[in-house]
Design a protein around this motif. Structure first.
Motif, PDB file in Angstrom:
ATOM      1  N   PHE A  48       0.838  -1.206   0.000  1.00  0.00           N
ATOM      2  CA  PHE A  48       0.000   0.000   0.000  1.00  0.00           C
ATOM      3  C   PHE A  48       0.873   1.256   0.000  1.00  0.00           C
ATOM      4  CE2 PHE A  48      -2.073   3.497   2.237  1.00  0.00           C
ATOM      5  CZ  PHE A  48      -3.238   3.642   1.485  1.00  0.00           C
ATOM      6  N   ALA A  49       1.873   1.277   0.870  1.00  0.00           N
ATOM      7  CA  ALA A  49       2.753   2.445   0.951  1.00  0.00           C
ATOM      8  C   ALA A  49       3.496   2.666  -0.364  1.00  0.00           C
ATOM      9  CB  ALA A  49       3.743   2.274   2.095  1.00  0.00           C
ATOM     10  N   ARG A  50       4.013   1.578  -0.930  1.00  0.00           N
ATOM     11  CA  ARG A  50       4.734   1.692  -2.208  1.00  0.00           C
ATOM     12  C   ARG A  50       3.834   2.241  -3.300  1.00  0.00           C
ATOM     13  NH1 ARG A  50       5.144  -3.838  -4.583  1.00  0.00           N
ATOM     14  NH2 ARG A  50       2.998  -3.201  -5.083  1.00  0.00           N
ATOM     15  N   ASP A  51       2.629   1.687  -3.409  1.00  0.00           N
ATOM     16  CA  ASP A  51       1.711   2.128  -4.463  1.00  0.00           C
ATOM     17  C   ASP A  51       1.320   3.588  -4.273  1.00  0.00           C
ATOM     18  OD1 ASP A  51       1.845  -0.428  -5.476  1.00  0.00           O
ATOM     19  OD2 ASP A  51      -0.125  -1.046  -4.715  1.00  0.00           O
ATOM     20  N   TYR A  52       1.085   3.978  -3.027  1.00  0.00           N
ATOM     21  CA  TYR A  52       0.734   5.377  -2.770  1.00  0.00           C
ATOM     22  C   TYR A  52       1.880   6.299  -3.170  1.00  0.00           C
ATOM     23  CZ  TYR A  52      -0.647   9.652  -0.417  1.00  0.00           C
ATOM     24  OH  TYR A  52      -0.981  10.970  -0.165  1.00  0.00           O
ATOM     25  N   CYS A  53       3.089   5.909  -2.814  1.00  0.00           N
ATOM     26  CA  CYS A  53       4.249   6.742  -3.145  1.00  0.00           C
ATOM     27  C   CYS A  53       4.463   6.822  -4.656  1.00  0.00           C
ATOM     28  CB  CYS A  53       5.498   6.197  -2.456  1.00  0.00           C
ATOM     29  SG  CYS A  53       5.504   6.443  -0.664  1.00  0.00           S
ATOM     30  N   GLU A  54       4.298   5.711  -5.339  1.00  0.00           N
ATOM     31  CA  GLU A  54       4.460   5.722  -6.790  1.00  0.00           C
ATOM     32  C   GLU A  54       3.424   6.619  -7.453  1.00  0.00           C
ATOM     33  OE1 GLU A  54       4.335   1.686  -8.116  1.00  0.00           O
ATOM     34  OE2 GLU A  54       6.409   1.243  -7.492  1.00  0.00           O
ATOM     35  N   GLN A  55       2.189   6.538  -6.974  1.00  0.00           N
ATOM     36  CA  GLN A  55       1.108   7.332  -7.562  1.00  0.00           C
ATOM     37  C   GLN A  55       1.293   8.831  -7.315  1.00  0.00           C
ATOM     38  OE1 GLN A  55      -2.364   5.577  -5.745  1.00  0.00           O
ATOM     39  NE2 GLN A  55      -2.003   3.594  -6.738  1.00  0.00           N
ATOM     40  N   ASN A  56       1.988   9.153  -6.229  1.00  0.00           N
ATOM     41  CA  ASN A  56       2.146  10.558  -5.862  1.00  0.00           C
ATOM     42  C   ASN A  56       3.583  11.062  -6.014  1.00  0.00           C
ATOM     43  OD1 ASN A  56      -0.599  11.493  -4.527  1.00  0.00           O
ATOM     44  ND2 ASN A  56      -0.246   9.379  -3.886  1.00  0.00           N
ATOM     45  N   ASN A  57       4.401  10.275  -6.690  1.00  0.00           N
ATOM     46  CA  ASN A  57       5.782  10.662  -6.993  1.00  0.00           C
ATOM     47  C   ASN A  57       6.574  11.005  -5.730  1.00  0.00           C
ATOM     48  OD1 ASN A  57       7.899  11.051  -8.794  1.00  0.00           O
ATOM     49  ND2 ASN A  57       7.457  13.232  -9.051  1.00  0.00           N
ATOM     50  N   ILE A  58       6.457  10.108  -4.728  1.00  0.00           N
ATOM     51  CA  ILE A  58       7.205  10.229  -3.485  1.00  0.00           C
ATOM     52  C   ILE A  58       8.282   9.142  -3.465  1.00  0.00           C
ATOM     53  CG2 ILE A  58       7.068  10.227  -0.957  1.00  0.00           C
ATOM     54  CD1 ILE A  58       5.411  12.442  -2.205  1.00  0.00           C
ATOM     55  N   SER A  59       9.468   9.471  -3.040  1.00  0.00           N
ATOM     56  CA  SER A  59      10.548   8.473  -2.988  1.00  0.00           C
ATOM     57  C   SER A  59      10.250   7.410  -1.940  1.00  0.00           C
ATOM     58  CB  SER A  59      11.884   9.147  -2.668  1.00  0.00           C
ATOM     59  OG  SER A  59      12.271   9.998  -3.712  1.00  0.00           O
ATOM     60  N   TYR A  60      10.406   6.153  -2.325  1.00  0.00           N
ATOM     61  CA  TYR A  60      10.137   5.012  -1.455  1.00  0.00           C
ATOM     62  C   TYR A  60      11.357   4.095  -1.495  1.00  0.00           C
ATOM     63  CZ  TYR A  60       7.775   0.687   0.135  1.00  0.00           C
ATOM     64  OH  TYR A  60       7.414  -0.454   0.799  1.00  0.00           O
ATOM     65  N   VAL A  61      11.943   3.825  -0.334  1.00  0.00           N
ATOM     66  CA  VAL A  61      13.141   2.993  -0.257  1.00  0.00           C
ATOM     67  C   VAL A  61      12.782   1.687   0.449  1.00  0.00           C
ATOM     68  CG1 VAL A  61      15.475   2.785   0.661  1.00  0.00           C
ATOM     69  CG2 VAL A  61      14.696   4.966  -0.288  1.00  0.00           C
ATOM     70  N   TYR A  62      13.010   0.579  -0.238  1.00  0.00           N
ATOM     71  CA  TYR A  62      12.639  -0.741   0.261  1.00  0.00           C
ATOM     72  C   TYR A  62      13.827  -1.367   0.993  1.00  0.00           C
ATOM     73  CZ  TYR A  62      10.646  -5.468   0.212  1.00  0.00           C
ATOM     74  OH  TYR A  62      10.144  -6.700   0.568  1.00  0.00           O
ATOM     75  N   ILE A  63      13.657  -1.565   2.312  1.00  0.00           N
ATOM     76  CA  ILE A  63      14.716  -2.164   3.134  1.00  0.00           C
ATOM     77  C   ILE A  63      14.267  -3.483   3.767  1.00  0.00           C
ATOM     78  CG2 ILE A  63      15.958  -0.026   3.593  1.00  0.00           C
ATOM     79  CD1 ILE A  63      13.501  -1.543   6.118  1.00  0.00           C
ATOM     80  N   THR A  64      13.028  -3.902   3.487  1.00  0.00           N
ATOM     81  CA  THR A  64      12.484  -5.112   4.105  1.00  0.00           C
ATOM     82  C   THR A  64      13.317  -6.338   3.776  1.00  0.00           C
ATOM     83  OG1 THR A  64      10.301  -4.080   3.827  1.00  0.00           O
ATOM     84  CG2 THR A  64      10.347  -6.404   4.479  1.00  0.00           C
ATOM     85  N   ASP A  65      13.865  -6.364   2.567  1.00  0.00           N
ATOM     86  CA  ASP A  65      14.678  -7.520   2.163  1.00  0.00           C
ATOM     87  C   ASP A  65      15.899  -7.692   3.064  1.00  0.00           C
ATOM     88  OD1 ASP A  65      15.665  -5.113   1.170  1.00  0.00           O
ATOM     89  OD2 ASP A  65      16.575  -6.038  -0.590  1.00  0.00           O
ATOM     90  N   ILE A  66      16.434  -6.601   3.575  1.00  0.00           N
ATOM     91  CA  ILE A  66      17.585  -6.689   4.489  1.00  0.00           C
ATOM     92  C   ILE A  66      17.182  -7.434   5.754  1.00  0.00           C
ATOM     93  CG2 ILE A  66      19.183  -5.355   5.924  1.00  0.00           C
ATOM     94  CD1 ILE A  66      18.970  -3.126   3.765  1.00  0.00           C
ATOM     95  N   THR A  67      16.039  -7.059   6.317  1.00  0.00           N
ATOM     96  CA  THR A  67      15.595  -7.683   7.566  1.00  0.00           C
ATOM     97  C   THR A  67      15.185  -9.133   7.361  1.00  0.00           C
ATOM     98  OG1 THR A  67      13.319  -6.856   7.298  1.00  0.00           O
ATOM     99  CG2 THR A  67      14.872  -5.462   8.485  1.00  0.00           C
ATOM    100  N   ARG A  68      14.875  -9.507   6.146  1.00  0.00           N
ATOM    101  CA  ARG A  68      14.497 -10.895   5.870  1.00  0.00           C
ATOM    102  C   ARG A  68      15.706 -11.823   5.752  1.00  0.00           C
ATOM    103  NH1 ARG A  68       9.133  -9.635   2.035  1.00  0.00           N
ATOM    104  NH2 ARG A  68       7.702  -9.554   3.854  1.00  0.00           N
ATOM    105  N   GLN A  69      16.865 -11.274   6.064  1.00  0.00           N
ATOM    106  CA  GLN A  69      18.074 -12.082   6.184  1.00  0.00           C
ATOM    107  C   GLN A  69      18.401 -12.374   7.651  1.00  0.00           C
ATOM    108  OE1 GLN A  69      19.776 -13.220   3.370  1.00  0.00           O
ATOM    109  NE2 GLN A  69      17.988 -12.342   2.343  1.00  0.00           N
TER     110      GLN A  69
END
Length: 249
Positions: free
Chosen positions: A191-212
């Motif tokens: 939801f956050a990613r889609d909202y940011c993409e639709q509104n041209n807000i920078s979104y940085v994905y770090i969840t993959d780091i924690t999944r290690q």
């Protein structure tokens, strides 16, 4: 606010010296600093006297179970200092608390009554909505409100805002690899990613780091739940280039 890009045309003699170290030039009032940027020939950026950073969030922002300088906002501030080689001073304000939901953060920001002149604002929120079993509708309504507040705090400039994805605590001893946690975190992050993409807000994905965190326990703090200093440093690896780009514009 950060000034526009300036192109320097040999008006004042200067050189970079044999060591390759950049030489800063200051204006007559000693109020601004031109910062040479690597890989951009003959281009300098005009930085203000003070760069103001604001980080909004919860335990992941306040750095539960790690030292004060270990949390990601502090690491980001220090890395920015190094990269910019600036004589500008840096101010960091954190509005965050362990256990805060989106509702708690909204109320805290209102109570803080902070200024609206920050050069960079980060927002990382939502895990406690999930953990406390709050209706998704609350997040769907309050996350956009918080993004708009972050923009307001960045002097109305959405290009100076970074939204950070929610870490996945399923990959910790506390989370015990429960897939239901990961599925919930994905719903919030999508939801956050889609909202940011639709509104041209920078979104940085770090969840993959924690999944290690299961295969690399060094990514988990001593409490068995929150990210470690190492994990936060990896967050900053992703945040730094985005932040630098924003501070140059």
């Amino acid at each position: 606010m950060i000034k526009n890009l300036y192109f320097i045309l040999a008006i004042v003699p200067f050189c970079f010296g044999c060591s390759g170290e950049p030489i800063n030039s200051q204006d007559q009032n000693n109020t601004k600093v031109f910062i040479p940027v690597e890989n951009e020939e003959e281009e300098n950026y005009l930085l203000p006297d003070t760069l103001k950073l604001l980080s909004l969030g919860d335990s992941y922002t306040i750095g539960q179970s790690v030292c004060e300088t270990c949390r990601f906002p502090e690491q980001l501030k220090n890395r920015l200092k190094t990269q910019l080689a600036s004589t500008s001073s840096f101010e960091l304000k954190i509005i965050a608390q362990t256990g805060w939901t989106t509702t708690n953060l909204i109320n805290a920001i209102e109570n803080e009554n902070t200024s609206n002149d920050y050069n960079l604002v980060t927002l990382l929120i939502g895990v406690n909505n999930q953990y406390q079993g709050k209706p998704l509708s609350i997040y769907y309504g309050e996350f956009p409100q918080l993004v708009n507040t972050a923009i307001k705090k960045a002097n109305g400039n959405k290009n100076h805002v970074i939204v950070i994805s929610i870490p996945d605590y399923a990959y910790t001893p506390f989370g015990r690899s429960r897939t239901s946690i990961s599925q919930d975190i994905d719903i919030y992050n999508n939801f956050a990613r889609d909202y940011c993409e639709q509104n041209n807000i920078s979104y940085v994905y770090i969840t993959d780091i924690t999944r290690q965190g299961i295969i690399n326990p060094d990514l988990v703090a001593s409490d068995g739940l929150h990210p470690s200093e190492l994990a936060y440093s990896k967050f900053v690896d992703k945040l730094l280039p985005v932040s630098l780009d924003k501070l140059k514009n």
